[in-house]
Write an enzyme that holds these catalytic residues in place. Structure first.
Site, mmCIF file in Angstrom:
data_model
loop_
_atom_site.group_PDB
_atom_site.id
_atom_site.type_symbol
_atom_site.label_atom_id
_atom_site.label_comp_id
_atom_site.label_asym_id
_atom_site.label_seq_id
_atom_site.Cartn_x
_atom_site.Cartn_y
_atom_site.Cartn_z
ATOM 1 N N HIS A 154 39.474 25.782 40.646
ATOM 2 C CA HIS A 154 39.841 25.074 39.413
ATOM 3 C C HIS A 154 39.543 25.928 38.176
ATOM 4 O O HIS A 154 40.393 26.112 37.307
ATOM 5 C CB HIS A 154 39.066 23.755 39.328
ATOM 6 C CG HIS A 154 39.360 22.951 38.111
ATOM 7 N ND1 HIS A 154 40.359 22.006 38.055
ATOM 8 C CD2 HIS A 154 38.788 22.951 36.867
ATOM 9 C CE1 HIS A 154 40.397 21.469 36.852
ATOM 10 N NE2 HIS A 154 39.445 22.017 36.107
ATOM 11 N N GLU A 155 38.324 26.455 38.103
ATOM 12 C CA GLU A 155 37.937 27.246 36.928
ATOM 13 C C GLU A 155 38.684 28.573 36.872
ATOM 14 O O GLU A 155 38.962 29.090 35.789
ATOM 15 C CB GLU A 155 36.423 27.474 36.914
ATOM 16 C CG GLU A 155 35.593 26.201 36.840
ATOM 17 C CD GLU A 155 35.954 25.307 35.664
ATOM 18 O OE1 GLU A 155 36.460 25.819 34.644
ATOM 19 O OE2 GLU A 155 35.758 24.080 35.776
ATOM 20 N N HIS A 192 41.891 28.142 34.851
ATOM 21 C CA HIS A 192 41.673 28.272 33.401
ATOM 22 C C HIS A 192 41.447 29.738 33.022
ATOM 23 O O HIS A 192 42.027 30.246 32.060
ATOM 24 C CB HIS A 192 40.428 27.469 32.981
ATOM 25 C CG HIS A 192 40.559 25.987 33.143
ATOM 26 N ND1 HIS A 192 41.623 25.259 32.641
ATOM 27 C CD2 HIS A 192 39.727 25.076 33.741
ATOM 28 C CE1 HIS A 192 41.444 23.980 32.924
ATOM 29 N NE2 HIS A 192 40.312 23.841 33.595
#
Length: 454
Positions: A21-22, A25
């Site tokens: 997920h990170e 980003h």
């Protein structure tokens, strides 16, 4: 050992999914020219950290593994002033479309990761239940539509069916919508179309397994003999002298060869004495047993407290399923979409109290499931990873200011009403968002503990 498996399974799953997920980003921010100061898996005290890259980004693994974050230059941090020479690389100075893409990248990569995992699983050759109907409950939608035991399910709303549970998520979506389903069924050598009405299906405690049973989409029973595998303590069978290993030969003069015949002869006779003959060590023994009246579906059935010997499905009840790379990818894409929409609809129904809040699971149940998955095998663990990844993606897109979806909502407000209105909304919304998240996590922990205790 079960506790250890749960801890290890949970830490691996959360570590992988938070990192994925990170990374979404992080990668998009870097590609769009935004400087990343920190990439952290977990919160709190750092357990490990290093600095790398031209931007001297700090990479951290922290003590609390319930999330992570990517810190970018200029994210409204007064303690980290932006140098004039780097203002063009600050997150806050980027146009709305760039900031929105960076925010979307986290949940987006969770969905892509799920598609990848489902696609990998789809490449394997697996044995599944043949799409043949078993004996449906009498009042079920399938039974009322005239589908008989032995009929074959060909398609659901034009969607081809490879195995019995193939379109389970799609069907669950239709049930949550309250929409009828058109099925193509092969019966007696010819294909006919039947309409399955879903309006009467109770959804408050819905789950895929119970939903399929309520609709009447049940598999044929495996060939279960009349051998008794377990006798319940203090049951009518134990009181009469029935033992494990006994094989029921007849009940009140009616011959018995399968467990279905045994059940059919006992269930309608609560409180009525039956003569049951069993074979034990090559000899027949006769017992008089009165089935205990037990509530069932608004009425009563008779039970004597015995269970059959576990058995497997025969090879002719199974079908081998395998796909090529493209078909696996498309199936993974569809499965991710169906699961995402089911999750959203379940959340919506919970808010309107149409679906039970008990469907919300927290870290304890995730750990429990992950631990079981590790013990079952790698394939099941990968499947669980994909499911949790979808849940993480969906939850992060909710329009709660502290989540990614909340940031996207702020960007939308900024685009329509201006930056000042967006900042005012964010200042208030962040407090509300924290309150909502605390309440949601409290509910999840309550459900986890309740399920463990019960």
């Amino acid at each position: 050992m079960g506790f250890l498996y749960s801890v290890v399974g949970f830490l691996i799953a959360i570590g992988i999914l938070v990192a994925v997920h990170e990374f979404g980003h992080f990668w998009v921010a870097r590609k769009l020219g935004v400087k990343v100061l920190k990439f952290s898996i977990g919160f709190g005290k750092p357990l490990w950290k290093t600095v790398g890259g031209v931007d001297k980004t700090e990479y951290v693994v922290a003590a609390i593994p319930l999330g992570g974050y990517v810190k970018m230059l200029g994210e409204g941090d007064p303690d980290a002033p932006v140098l004039e020479s780097e203002k063009h690389r600050a997150f806050d100075n980027q146009p709305i479309w760039k900031r929105s893409l960076i925010i979307l990248a986290g949940p987006g990569i969770n969905f892509l990761f799920a598609i990848l995992l489902f696609s990998i699983l789809g490449l394997q050759t697996v044995e599944r239940l043949d799409p043949v109907f078993g004996q449906a409950p009498l009042a079920s939608a399938v039974s009322l539509a005239g589908v008989k035991e032995g009929d074959r399910l060909v398609s659901v709303d034009g969607r081809e069916v490879d195995f019995l549970a193939h379109q389970q998520l799609y069907i669950m979506n239709r049930v949550l919508q309250g929409s009828d389903i058109e099925m193509q069924v092969l019966s007696g050598g010819s294909v006919r179309s039947v309409t399955i009405e879903t309006q009467g299906i109770p959804i408050y405690n819905i789950n895929p397994g119970s939903m399929m049973y309520q609709l009447g989409i049940v598999p044929p029973s495996p060939p279960i003999t009349s051998e008794i595998h377990h006798v319940a303590p203090e049951s009518p069978a134990e009181s009469a002298g029935i033992r494990q290993g006994d094989v029921v030969v007849s009940i009140s003069g009616q011959p018995v060869e399968s467990w279905r015949e045994l059940s059919t002869l006992i269930s309608p006779n609560p409180g009525k004495e039956l003569e049951i003959i069993v074979q034990r060590s090559g000899l027949n023994k006769t017992f008089l047993i009165t089935p205990k009246a037990t509530p069932f579906n608004g009425g009563e059935i008779g039970v004597i407290g015995v269970r059959p010997k576990p058995t497997s499905y025969s090879p002719d009840q199974l079908v081998s399923v395998s796909k090529g790379p493209w078909a696996s990818f498309m199936a993974g894409l569809d499965q991710t979409w169906q699961m995402s929409t089911v999750t959203l609809r379940m959340l919506g129904k919970m808010l309107t109290l149409q679906v039970s809040h008990k469907n919300v699971n927290g870290p304890i149940m995730i750990a429990n499931v992950a631990g079981q998955a590790i013990q079952v095998g790698l394939d099941y663990y990968i499947h669980i990873l994909a499911v949790i990844s979808i849940s993480l993606g969906v939850m992060n897109l909710l329009p709660i200011p502290i989540l990614d979806g909340g940031h996207l909502l702020v960007h939308l407000i900024e685009g329509v009403a201006g930056k000042k209105a967006a900042l005012n909304f964010f200042a208030v919304g962040q407090r509300v968002g924290i309150f909502i998240l605390i309440g949601f996590m409290g509910l999840a922990f309550y459900n986890d503990i309740f399920k463990l205790l019960n």
